[in-house]
Design an enzyme around this catalytic site. Structure first.
Site: not given
Lengths: 372, 413
Positions: A166, A168-170, A173
């Protein structure tokens, strides 16, 4: 021994993946992270997905190590006042509400920085604070689709393919955590706080900057003339390998076959044991690697994971933030907290710091039952 | 001019090349640090001649990951070059390198050599697999790391071979983690005065990026299937082909969005069907549900579907190509596509940093430097006079941009 962010206090209003992953990184580096969640079911990440341990989802467990949890209802004035009081003596506030929500809840940057001018207030959104998509719901694959990553990952297959990671999340973050630490450094020099905002879409694009930089038009994928041999192949028993080689004849010779085409290699490798194929490639100087499953990779070397003692799950094996530091940065081993596990302790600390604060009086007897 | 940049005043010496290291130092440069890239006088960072996409003689890889930095061409293999490097390191806050394990020590530029002179130095080393282990002899490039990490095994068509994720996840992940390591090291140094050595590698970074997927495995011990654009734990959650041949992605993560989807598609029958009531039910009947929706989506063009779904509040998106992404209305609105004047290429189009500080996006201040563009200026700042610099240049230990001609695919000698 403490991590480099020891002494840094973070108020964590995040949910789901990107926000919690950011604050977990800060916790792993030594920060004291207090996570505020709605009473009842807690943040949405606690009840998402299909893999659970005890009553806790894998998604939640993966992103919330090293934090303390407080259950407070931010939709009610008392809850808002308590969070405002908490924000007075923290260094950092992180949230990933939709744009506008944070102001409606009375915990926006203007309100919080009035009482704490040095505060670093970080907002993570999906698309940014405004613009045509700003109000739309989004998560990982929506961003993968818009950014072009899903199309790129599927070029060999024809149809779009979702990246297993994932990203985009990594990306959001990691970039949020980096921006916060940069802001902390500046604040130590100048006393200056700031408002940081970033979004999953821009963060994902930053992860594609190598594909999207050029003097003229956007670099489009090269036209696929003949399919090259470089790529992945499924061997006997379903094991796969990646062939990192553009020379089909050389790869074919390594396997003792004459056909140096992708098709010829595919047909031959489908009946070949992967280990034998890898040995043959290595002997011929052809670069190839096994496509490993999660079960080959995890738990992996002991340094890759960290074990935390969860009050319900028991021993929980987790990925460690992959830094090897000297002098060492010990990773946080506080397990992902139960909902509201630290409400009482945190409020007591707050009352001790602000004994006359009207927001904190009268003191709730049992915050978990009262569900502020 | 840089009032908004938090790392102003921080100096980073960049001994890195190709992708992961330069991505790390670019983020630091974007955040305001003075990043001084030390390159070999003859050919520079090997990424200057890497890949297949070039703008004149400059590779896209190099151009994309090196803006906002200064370039010093200096031969670290020669004692005079090393001595000049030590002068720079005495004044630096951090060093980032991704040389092969052991190479920095061989050159005398590892942390022990530098920390004697500058104990506060934060030194971050990025390798492919760590210092040793079973893969030490393997090429540590992107698809190899993706293959070894488990990420490739869970990426690809349902009945097809594993697929490479179309984005350079290992390099990006390692670069971002390395930048975090530099920043954390500097925050720690501010507190206790001591620098640190931090090591990380591309393989662990890519495994770490698995995040929730890895936690699922660590809980249930089950490998995960490849499902094309879909996801093992949510349904419907995939791309659907529309009448115009374009794809639309919908991600229904909960029952609320399922209700909104059924209403948007005008399918009260689906909403009423108890067999699709919960995500768990829909995951069990994923194939059947997907076939049903495939037929529905094939009826209209993608932009018409997107209009309907957006209006209903269903999480959805067009599946863009990279160039479509650059003209997507939200991407355009966010103003992340930016231009910078390059000394030989003219206008270079690239993507700015993704974050904003107090509403302002860190600007792309400088184009990716020509090899040796800042040799003289940087050496002067470290206290060398023009005669000393002249001697280094004339003996070939250092080089300046004007004297270096490097063509595509060929190396000046």
């Amino acid at each position: 021994m403490t991590g480099p962010l020891a002494g840094v206090r973070v108020l964590d209003l995040t949910h789901f993946v990107a926000g919690p992953w950011c604050t977990q990184t800060l916790a792993d580096l030594g920060a004291d992270v207090v996570k505020v969640e709605p009473p009842g079911r807690g943040e949405i990440g606690r009840s998402i997905g299909a893999v659970y341990s005890g009553a806790e989802s894998a998604v939640f467990l993966s992103c919330n190590r090293g934090k303390r949890a407080v259950a407070l209802d931010l939709k009610r004035p008392t809850g808002q006042r308590i969070v405002q009081a908490m924000a007075r003596d923290v260094d950092v506030v992180v949230h990933n509400f939709r744009p506008g929500t944070v102001d409606r809840l009375g915990v926006g940057p203007v309100v919080l920085r009035r009482a704490n001018p040095g505060l670093i207030h970080c907002a993570i959104s999906a698309f940014g604070n405004d613009g045509p998509a700003a109000a739309r719901p989004a998560n990982d694959p929506v961003i993968q689709a818009i950014s072009g990553a899903m199309h790129e990952s599927g070029r060999a297959a024809g149809a779009p393919v979702r990246m297993g990671v994932s990203l985009p999340d990594f990306a959001a973050a990691a970039l949020a955590a980096g921006s916060i630490m940069a802001a902390l450094l500046r604040r130590r020099r100048t006393g200056q706080g700031c408002v940081i905002d970033l979004n999953l879409l821009d963060a994902q694009l930053y992860a594609q900057v190598d594909r999207m930089t050029g003097a003229g038009e956007a670099p489009e994928a090269e036209p696929a003339h003949e399919p090259g041999v470089r790529g992945s192949y499924v061997c006997a028993a379903g094991d796969a390998l990646w062939l990192e080689c553009d020379d089909g004849e050389l790869a074919g010779r390594a396997l003792g076959i004459s056909a140096g085409t992708a098709r010829g290699l595919r047909d031959h490798l489908a009946l070949t044991c992967r280990d034998a194929a890898l040995r043959a490639f290595e002997a011929a100087g052809v670069t190839a690697a096994p496509v490993q499953d999660l079960s080959d990779v995890l738990p992996g070397p002991p340094t890759r994971t960290v074990r935390v003692a969860h009050p319900i799950v028991g021993d929980l094996n987790q990925l460690r933030t992959p830094f090897d530091a000297d002098p060492p940065w010990p990773p946080a081993t506080i397990p992902p907290p139960l909902l509201g596990e630290h409400t009482e302790a945190v409020l007591r600390e707050l009352r001790a710091d602000n004994p006359t604060d009207p927001a904190l009086c009268p003191a709730p007897h049992n915050p978990r039952q009262e569900q502020l | 001019m840089n009032a908004h940049l938090p790392l102003e005043g921080v100096t980073v010496l960049d001994l890195s090349h190709l992708a992961a290291g330069p991505w790390c130092t670019m983020l630091l440069a974007d955040l305001g640090a003075d990043v001084v890239k030390i390159e070999r006088p003859e050919s520079g960072d090997m990424s200057r001649q890497a890949g297949s996409v070039y703008a004149e003689d400059q590779s896209a890889v190099f151009l994309s990951l090196n803006r906002n930095k200064r370039s010093v061409a200096l031969d670290l293999k020669r004692p005079e070059g090393r001595a000049a490097f030590y002068r720079l390191a005495d004044r630096a806050d951090a060093v980032v390198e991704n040389l092969r394990p052991g190479k920095a020590a061989a050159l005398g530029v590892d942390r022990p050599a530098l920390a004697e002179r500058n104990p506060g130095l934060v030194y971050v080393s990025i390798s492919a697999f760590g210092a040793d282990g079973p893969y030490a002899n393997l090429a540590g490039n992107d698809p190899i790391i993706q293959a070894l990490s488990g990420a490739m095994a869970i990426t690809g068509e349902e009945h097809g071979p594993p697929a490479r994720q179309g984005v350079s996840v290992p390099d990006f992940a390692a670069g971002m983690l390395a930048a975090q390591a530099v920043l954390a090291g500097l925050v720690g140094r501010d507190r206790h005065g001591e620098g640190s050595q931090v090591d990380l590698n591309l393989l662990d970074a890519e495994v770490f990026a698995l995040g929730p997927r890895a936690q699922e495995y660590l809980i249930n011990g089950e490998d995960q299937p490849r499902l094309g654009s879909a996801h093992p734990q949510f349904s419907p959650y995939q791309a659907f082909r529309c009448a115009d041949g374009e794809y639309v992605y919908i991600s229904i993560i909960n029952d609320k969005f399922w209700r909104l989807l059924c209403q948007a598609l005008d399918r009260p029958d689906l909403l009423a069907d108890p067999g699709y009531a919960t995500n768990r039910d829909r995951v069990v009947r994923r194939r059947e549900l997907a076939e049903l929706l495939e037929a529905t989506f094939a009826d209209r063009a993608s932009d018409r579907w997107l209009a309907v779904l957006h209006k209903a509040g269903v999480p959805c998106a067009p599946v863009n190509t990279l160039s479509q992404a650059m003209t997507d209305s939200q991407v355009v609105h966010n103003d992340i596509v930016t231009e910078v004047d390059h000394p030989t290429l003219g206008t270079l189009r690239t993507l700015a940093a993704p974050m904003r500080f107090d509403g302002v996006r860190p600007p792309v201040r400088d184009a990716p430097p020509l090899l040796g563009a800042d040799t003289r200026a940087v050496l002067r700042e470290s206290g060398l006079d023009d005669d000393e610099i002249g001697a280094l240049v004339s003996s070939g230990v250092a080089a300046e941009a004007a004297s270096i001609v490097v063509g595509r695919g060929e190396v000046a000698r």
